[in-house]
Design a protein around this motif. Sequence first.
Motif, short mmCIF file in Angstrom:
data_model
loop_
_atom_site.label_atom_id
_atom_site.label_comp_id
_atom_site.label_asym_id
_atom_site.label_seq_id
_atom_site.Cartn_x
_atom_site.Cartn_y
_atom_site.Cartn_z
N THR A 1 7.11 10.34 47.57
CA THR A 1 6.61 10.39 46.19
C THR A 1 6.75 11.77 45.59
OG1 THR A 1 5.04 8.61 46.67
CG2 THR A 1 4.60 9.97 44.73
N THR B 1 8.90 13.93 45.83
CA THR B 1 10.25 14.30 45.41
C THR B 1 10.66 13.59 44.12
OG1 THR B 1 11.32 12.50 46.66
CG2 THR B 1 10.90 14.57 47.83
N ARG B 2 9.84 12.67 43.64
CA ARG B 2 10.17 11.91 42.43
C ARG B 2 9.55 12.59 41.21
NH1 ARG B 2 11.35 6.38 43.36
NH2 ARG B 2 10.08 5.71 41.60
N ARG C 1 6.96 9.27 36.74
CA ARG C 1 7.26 7.93 37.26
C ARG C 1 6.12 7.48 38.15
NH1 ARG C 1 13.29 7.78 39.57
NH2 ARG C 1 12.74 5.59 39.70
N ARG D 1 18.33 6.36 47.65
CA ARG D 1 17.44 6.08 46.52
C ARG D 1 16.56 7.30 46.25
NH1 ARG D 1 13.93 1.10 47.91
NH2 ARG D 1 13.09 1.55 45.83
N PHE D 2 16.34 8.12 47.28
CA PHE D 2 15.48 9.30 47.16
C PHE D 2 16.24 10.52 47.66
CE2 PHE D 2 13.11 5.48 48.36
CZ PHE D 2 12.34 5.31 47.22
#
Length: 454
Positions: free
Chosen positions: A312, A314-315, A319, A419-420
């Motif tokens: 999380t 890293t997002r 979001r 995705r990450f």
Amino acid sequence: MEFSWLRDLDGPRSVEPCCDAVTLDPARRLLGEGPVRWVVATAQAVTGHIISRVPENGVGPAPFETLRRTAEAVVLLCLCGLADADGADTGGSGQRNGRRTPYGVPYEVVEAVRDFVRRGIPLDRVLRGVRLGHAFLHRALRDAAPGCELPRRLTEVLFEQTDLLSGELAEVYVAERGRWEDSRESARCRLVEAIISGEQADPAAAERILDYPLDQYHMAVILWREGPADTGTSPDVLAERLTAACGGDGLLQVAGHAAAVWMWVGCGVRPDRVSWPPSLPHGWRAAAGPPSFGLRGMQRSHLGARHAARITVTRPADRCAPHYADIRTACLLTADTEQARWYVRETLGALAASDDWSAQLRDTLRCYLASGRSLKTTAEELAVARSTVTYRVKRAQELLGACRTVDPLEVRLALEVMRFPSVLDASPTNRSGAGPGDRPGPMRHMYVKAGLVP
């Protein structure tokens, strides 16, 4: 004025401050926008320097933010003391750049000291961080000074400020340690730490101390601050909101770190799908683990939440936090970031490029494979035309064709990791500055045993 050049300092706009407006606004009025930007960037560098030498001070996103907030407040305090005509005598007053505390130091320092006390970090390690930060700040000011040479008086004032801060910080530490050791919350936290680290605990005694039933499903949530948070929203309010969103029957809440809250939402029946809130107030982040049953379920869910927090953080903050079920594969595959980087590069080849077009191709191919190679389902999920899906899949397969081995399973796993992509940029904690006699504090020891940190 002897130190007037301080008002000409400036720093990058890309580094966001983490202190609240009550701390930043008085400093902006006294110093100006440029010097405050310089302080924010320097404080971030100071934080990294301290953690490289005293790594237990900043394990995980919440402790790092706590330490960065403290460094930012202290560097602001130092510069305000230097820039103000009377600053030399008020370097440790805590009045120049933020709200006052009974101890006379900025409240960010008190928050950090409470964190250190709860994590069992000895006072000498805390004071070592102060000395390291002072030395770093001295070098940064020297490099920014005209001719890269500091006036002798500035050096003397900095040393005076550090002496005052160290003495006041030690007083805060002793007072907070006494208060903490005598508190009921301390017993609750020690028990929770024992459960998470896998130690045996008597369920009846644990339920009595925690005032929380263990014979049920538990979903762990970690809630933490990131930068300036919405001061109108308390962790208690967010905990109630998250409990309602998860459909829980009860709540266990303890202070994990000064900037984080550990929660367990109790459910009589295992929730099939958690109704996660679409967003959190500005400055707050959250990550949840999988619902698990009983005493060991508390441990399992919390460790899952720790891994989810690693993803999380890293997002982008705007979001919403992902469901654990949606990221558990990425959590597993990125536990060793170096191995994950090798795996992605060797499996995807040119498709692992960091540009936006490659990211679109990866997302399309991932959805296509996950849907059983259905063009219709993929087009609906991505809200694009079927012809667009066909083109992107073909281009992605062409890029994969350059690899020697194209195993569909390995490709799907590598696409889940990508995705990450920011997770792959993470590096292990640097322990190079630790001496042979250093021992990690109990909180770090707990996560070492769990395999979450090196």
